[in-house]
Design a protein around this motif. Structure first.
Motif, PDB file in Angstrom:
ATOM      1  N   GLU A  55       9.754   1.420   7.968  1.00 33.19           N
ATOM      2  CA  GLU A  55       8.453   0.754   8.116  1.00 33.19           C
ATOM      3  C   GLU A  55       7.758   0.608   6.763  1.00 33.19           C
ATOM      4  OE1 GLU A  55       6.702   3.331  11.012  1.00 33.19           O
ATOM      5  OE2 GLU A  55       7.458   2.168  12.710  1.00 33.19           O
ATOM      6  N   ILE A  56       7.880   1.621   5.924  1.00 31.61           N
ATOM      7  CA  ILE A  56       7.301   1.560   4.575  1.00 31.61           C
ATOM      8  C   ILE A  56       7.978   0.472   3.754  1.00 31.61           C
ATOM      9  CG2 ILE A  56       7.263   2.814   2.375  1.00 31.61           C
ATOM     10  CD1 ILE A  56       6.483   5.308   3.997  1.00 31.61           C
ATOM     11  N   ALA A  57       9.307   0.422   3.803  1.00 32.42           N
ATOM     12  CA  ALA A  57      10.031  -0.579   3.031  1.00 32.42           C
ATOM     13  C   ALA A  57       9.647  -1.989   3.461  1.00 32.42           C
ATOM     14  CB  ALA A  57      11.537  -0.362   3.182  1.00 32.42           C
ATOM     15  N   LYS A  58       9.614  -2.239   4.752  1.00 36.15           N
ATOM     16  CA  LYS A  58       9.273  -3.579   5.240  1.00 36.15           C
ATOM     17  C   LYS A  58       7.847  -3.965   4.835  1.00 36.15           C
ATOM     18  CE  LYS A  58      10.698  -4.851   9.337  1.00 36.15           C
ATOM     19  NZ  LYS A  58      10.981  -4.841  10.796  1.00 36.15           N
ATOM     20  N   ALA A  59       6.943  -3.000   4.884  1.00 36.75           N
ATOM     21  CA  ALA A  59       5.563  -3.288   4.481  1.00 36.75           C
ATOM     22  C   ALA A  59       5.492  -3.652   3.000  1.00 36.75           C
ATOM     23  CB  ALA A  59       4.670  -2.087   4.788  1.00 36.75           C
ATOM     24  N   GLN A  95       4.279  -7.499   2.347  1.00 36.27           N
ATOM     25  CA  GLN A  95       2.826  -7.563   2.236  1.00 36.27           C
ATOM     26  C   GLN A  95       2.400  -7.505   0.770  1.00 36.27           C
ATOM     27  OE1 GLN A  95       1.105  -4.450   4.668  1.00 36.27           O
ATOM     28  NE2 GLN A  95       2.525  -4.852   6.365  1.00 36.27           N
ATOM     29  N   GLU A  96       1.313  -8.184   0.460  1.00 32.50           N
ATOM     30  CA  GLU A  96       0.817  -8.134  -0.919  1.00 32.50           C
ATOM     31  C   GLU A  96       0.352  -6.729  -1.276  1.00 32.50           C
ATOM     32  OE1 GLU A  96       0.913 -10.224  -3.482  1.00 32.50           O
ATOM     33  OE2 GLU A  96       2.240 -11.316  -2.107  1.00 32.50           O
ATOM     34  N   ARG A  97      -0.324  -6.075  -0.334  1.00 29.98           N
ATOM     35  CA  ARG A  97      -0.744  -4.684  -0.503  1.00 29.98           C
ATOM     36  C   ARG A  97      -0.461  -3.959   0.804  1.00 29.98           C
ATOM     37  NH1 ARG A  97      -3.699  -3.381  -4.958  1.00 29.98           N
ATOM     38  NH2 ARG A  97      -4.341  -5.139  -6.275  1.00 29.98           N
ATOM     39  N   ALA A  98       0.162  -2.819   0.713  1.00 33.59           N
ATOM     40  CA  ALA A  98       0.617  -2.124   1.918  1.00 33.59           C
ATOM     41  C   ALA A  98      -0.054  -0.766   2.045  1.00 33.59           C
ATOM     42  CB  ALA A  98       2.136  -1.940   1.877  1.00 33.59           C
ATOM     43  N   THR A  99      -0.557  -0.504   3.244  1.00 35.35           N
ATOM     44  CA  THR A  99      -1.106   0.807   3.596  1.00 35.35           C
ATOM     45  C   THR A  99      -0.401   1.278   4.865  1.00 35.35           C
ATOM     46  OG1 THR A  99      -3.258   0.371   2.582  1.00 35.35           O
ATOM     47  CG2 THR A  99      -3.176   2.071   4.281  1.00 35.35           C
ATOM     48  N   PHE A 100      -0.004   2.539   4.870  1.00 35.66           N
ATOM     49  CA  PHE A 100       0.753   3.072   6.006  1.00 35.66           C
ATOM     50  C   PHE A 100       0.394   4.534   6.178  1.00 35.66           C
ATOM     51  CE2 PHE A 100       4.456   5.405   7.589  1.00 35.66           C
ATOM     52  CZ  PHE A 100       4.770   4.704   8.741  1.00 35.66           C
TER      53      PHE A 100
END
Length: 312
Positions: A144-148, A152-157
């Motif tokens: 999920e982190i990798a796909k984000a 995405q331009e900026r990723a929060t998880f």
């Protein structure tokens, strides 16, 4: 991206540790590079490297080796078989994958697993979780982190094991929406469910053909439950192969495999012959067809006679 296949694919697993061959106990990068170039020239589809720190007495690190092989080749696809999610912080692994996809011209298959080698985790001071369910959850969070990060331009998880905070991953991978995600393993309740949820490709270590077919039926059930198209998942098997006409060679291979220290196989010769693809060319062809009928679409092969190119 469609994974509906019209032909079998064949990949080669790089002999990146000194017990990868029954006939050669050394570890030489130039031999491995030459082997990789030969695979491309012979028309193989993929090259893979295992992600371990401790197999045999010497071993190359997976990601560094893949980067070198990407620079030495031009067309063949490359990938880890498989990255253990706990060997590297998942956000770092995703950044590394994006970089390798760029420098390879979009040739990366991103393989990921939940890990099984407790000994090397302890030896390298890495966290080890005894419960398979927790390891699989960590692997899922890593995906999920990798796909984000890739999309995405900026990723929060926020996960139970890992998190991202307004993270940026540029440049993005060449492949869109992202490199194909492969998941490895055979656990039927949780692992295959994760394959149905997240994977573009599924790989499993060597199994008899009938057992492989049974696991595919389980995977199909998971896909049906969550509405996933089973046909869009590429199905592979990781196995050992050797083409040999000489009885002495076959006996040597069987004896070597029964005492194979890296994976603790220790199996009777009859089980080995049923599990791997070993024999003369006609026998190996029949075994490939047997697995094809069971549902295998992609063979990831360890030729046991490296550095000879006969089996290759």
């Amino acid at each position: 991206m469609s994974n509906r296949l019209t032909r079998l694919k064949f990949g080669i697993c790089l002999p990146s540790w000194n017990e990868a061959s029954a006939f050669y106990a050394g570890l030489d990068y130039n031999l491995i590079k030459s082997w990789a170039i030969s695979c491309e020239e012979l028309g193989y589809d993929t090259l893979w490297a295992p992600d371990h720190f401790v197999l045999g007495e010497a071993m190359y690190e997976c990601w560094t080796l893949l980067a070198a092989v990407a620079a030495a080749t031009q067309k063949i696809r490359i990938g880890p078989l498989l990255l253990c999610y706990s060997h590297r912080n998942p956000s770092l692994a995703a950044k590394m994958a994006a970089t390798l996809d760029v420098i390879s011209g979009g040739r990366l298959n991103f393989g990921l697993g939940a890990g099984w080698h407790e000994t090397e985790h302890v030896a390298y001071g890495l966290p080890w979780l005894d419960e398979p369910a927790r390891r699989i959850r960590g692997m899922v969070e890593a995906i999920e982190i990798a796909k984000a990060l890739w999309t995405q331009e900026r990723a929060t998880f926020r996960g139970t094991a890992f998190s991202l905070n307004d993270a940026v991953c540029n440049p993005k991978p060449v492949q869109k929406p992202h490199p194909p995600i492969w998941i490895g393993g055979g656990g039927e309740k949780l692992l295959l469910r994760a394959v149905a949820d997240y994977a573009d490709g599924w790989n499993v270590p060597a199994l008899p053909a009938e057992e492989y077919a049974r696991k595919l039926r389980v995977l199909k059930q998971h896909c049906e439950r969550n509405g996933r198209d089973f046909e869009r998942i590429e199905k592979s098997i990781e196995t050992r192969i050797m083409v040999a006409n000489d009885r002495w060679e076959l006996e040597k291979i069987a004896k070597w495999l029964t005492s194979f220290s890296s994976y603790n196989i220790h199996a009777p010769t009859t089980d080995i012959m049923n599990k791997y693809i070993i024999g003369n060319a006609e026998t190996c062809r029949r075994r490939v067809e047997e697995y094809q009928r069971a549902g295998v679409q992609h063979f990831m092969l360890y030729p046991l006679d490296f550095p000879s190119r006969r089996t290759l």
